[in-house]
Design a protein around this motif. Structure first.
Motif: not given
Length: 518
Positions: A175, A177, A255, A258, A261, A264, A316, A320, A323, A325, A330
């Motif tokens: 992951n 992130l 990407r 994308s 997601v 979210i 994070l 966000s 975008q 997230l 995560y």
């Protein structure tokens, strides 16, 4: 009572055993599998070539995890135990790392308290039994942080730097992130250089607050070290840069996917309430750690735990804003920092009580754990219930198995609910998936490619009985595609409901052809 070496083994081992017991308790979750785990299950059952084809279209961020689970399914066969056991083992490793860190940085009681606390955190209990990669990332975060502390203590060698870089890269491939652990580690590095703490105090368990023999003091630039803080920083930058370089192609390629997601929701203030509470608890633990007489060679527990808790959440939240997230899974690995700080606070409490009531100090940690376990028991039971997840694909498959007859057709609304069939293909044997044009395996997708609406309509009208697998009303959404709107219209106008069952977030409805359309 115990030697320092014995304690170094007992503390992380006890934390790992405790967490493993929590993970094995109710592991099957009453033989249920929800939609996120169904994605793991159905992809893991494909061939390696089919998985690689899928990753070119969707879910490339989980590619390494899918390949791992494919290997396990090949060796042991699909099942809820094989699906979730890797997360149990990984969380046990993470707990052992927290315990080892706490022991080094704040004493054995802090280590034991932190390791035990990790498994009790509600969010950890959720992902402790989840067939997804987040617990594995947490384990890697624990290992990499432990390696960093070893290097900051001046005991690292080249192999430790290679292991550190490799572990961070591995987490990033599970992951990407998780790369937010790097700025957290950088902050720890800066705080350690500023504090310049030395004078190791090796505690054993001869008594709750009784120090053992002082260990050998190592300066950061001593033997096995890195030639001072400047040299340490350069080596860390090289290791971190190598890890990022390994993960960067995945970041760039993902990407293009994308849209996965896009569901979210945007970041709102109320979404930050939970993280704010965690940061407040962690901050209190960091303040208490400053009162600790335990002074390790390298960083303090606060210098390690607080950045690990705070930085990923802030990172994070910042991402966000660009975008959406912001999902707690995560940054699940950040809870290792919270557990470490809770452990540090427990260590301070044990030492404080022991100075006045030496015998009571031995019982403080068991008492805290008992109270916390009882207080969190409703949460623990809820996490192990099928109701803790949105739905259950296995329950829907059982309903299909009970209602079907040879020659019946089956429809999925939306098409993502085809995961029920992909996880339990035997339950759908003898049924015709009349909307499907290309299977998920052939199309390299998670849900397959469906035919045009007119073709689906014509196929529906040639069948007398159709089984519809969809979401229960509580979690369903209006039809988003022309295909789904057409399915609903034909069923409403040309079929009548014979049986309608709703179980654990899924709905299976048996339709029979009307003699005359509406």
């Amino acid at each position: 009572m115990f030697t320092a070496r014995t304690v170094r083994l007992l503390v992380p081992s006890a934390a790992a055993l405790w967490t493993s017991a929590l993970g094995l308790w109710g592991l099957s979750r009453q033989n249920s599998v929800w939609r996120d785990e169904a994605a793991t299950w159905q992809v893991a059952r494909r061939s390696t070539a089919e998985i690689v084809q899928l990753l070119g279209n969707v879910d490339v961020v989980h590619g390494l995890y899918y390949l791992l689970m494919h290997g396990l399914f090949e060796l042991f066969g699909p099942g809820t135990t094989v699906l979730r056991l890797p997360s149990v083992v990984a969380t046990a490793v993470a707990a052992a790392c927290v315990a080892a860190l706490g022991h080094r940085l704040a004493g054995p009681w802090a280590g034991l308290g932190g390791g035990v606390a990790l498994g009790l955190l509600p969010a950890v209990q959720f992902y402790l039994q989840e067939g997804r990669p987040y617990a594995l990332v947490a384990a890697g975060a624990g290992v990499s942080t432990l390696l960093l502390v070893t290097l900051l203590e001046g005991r690292g060698r080249a192999v430790h730097w290679i292991a550190y870089s490799g572990t961070v890269a591995l987490c990033g491939l599970l992951n990407w992130l998780s790369l937010m652990i790097l700025p957290a580690h950088l902050l720890t590095l800066l705080l350690s250089g500023r504090n310049g703490r030395g004078g190791r105090s090796g505690h054993d368990l001869g008594g709750p607050g009784e120090p053992g023999e002082p260990g050998e003091s190592r300066e950061p630039g001593g033997r096995g070290g890195s030639g001072g803080s400047a040299g340490l920083g350069k080596r860390w930058a090289a290791a971190a840069g190598a890890a990022v370089a390994c993960v960067l192609p995945l970041v760039l390629f993902s990407r293009s996917q994308s849209a996965q997601v896009s569901w979210i929701p945007p970041l709102t203030w109320h979404m930050l309430i939970g993280p704010a509470v965690l940061l407040a608890v962690g901050g209190a633990g960091a303040l208490l750690d400053r009162r600790s007489p335990h002074r390790p060679d390298g960083p303090s527990a606060a210098a390690v735990g607080l950045p690990l808790l705070v930085v990923p959440h802030l990172g994070l939240a910042g991402l966000s804003l660009i975008q959406p997230l912001f999902l707690d899974r995560y940054v699940l690995f950040s809870l290792l920092g919270l557990a470490l700080l809770i452990g540090a606070a427990i260590g301070v409490a044990v030492r404080t009580v022991s100075r006045r009531l030496p015998r009571a100090g031995w019982w403080l940690l068991p008492a805290i754990v008992a109270v916390a376990a009882v207080a969190l028991l409703p949460q623990a039971l809820a996490k192990r219930s099928p109701a803790s997840r949105v739905d259950d694909v296995l329950a829907a498959a059982d309903d299909v198995r009970r209602l079907k007859r040879p020659g019946d057709a089956v429809l999925f609304f939306p098409s993502a609910r085809r995961d029920t069939r992909l996880v339990s293909p035997d339950a759908f044997s003898g049924l015709e998936d009349i909307a499907l044009a290309r299977t998920p395996e052939r199309s390299g997708t998670l849900k397959g490619v469906e035919a045009e609406p007119a073709r689906i309509r014509a196929a529906m009208l040639t069948h007398r009985r159709i089984l519809l697998v969809t979401d229960a009303p509580a979690v369903s959404r209006p039809p988003a595609t022309e295909r789904d709107r057409m399915k609903r219209s034909v069923l409403r106008n040309h079929f009548r409901i014979v049986t309608d069952t709703q179980t654990r977030g899924r709905r299976v409805t048996l339709y029979e052809r009307r003699t005359t359309p509406r």
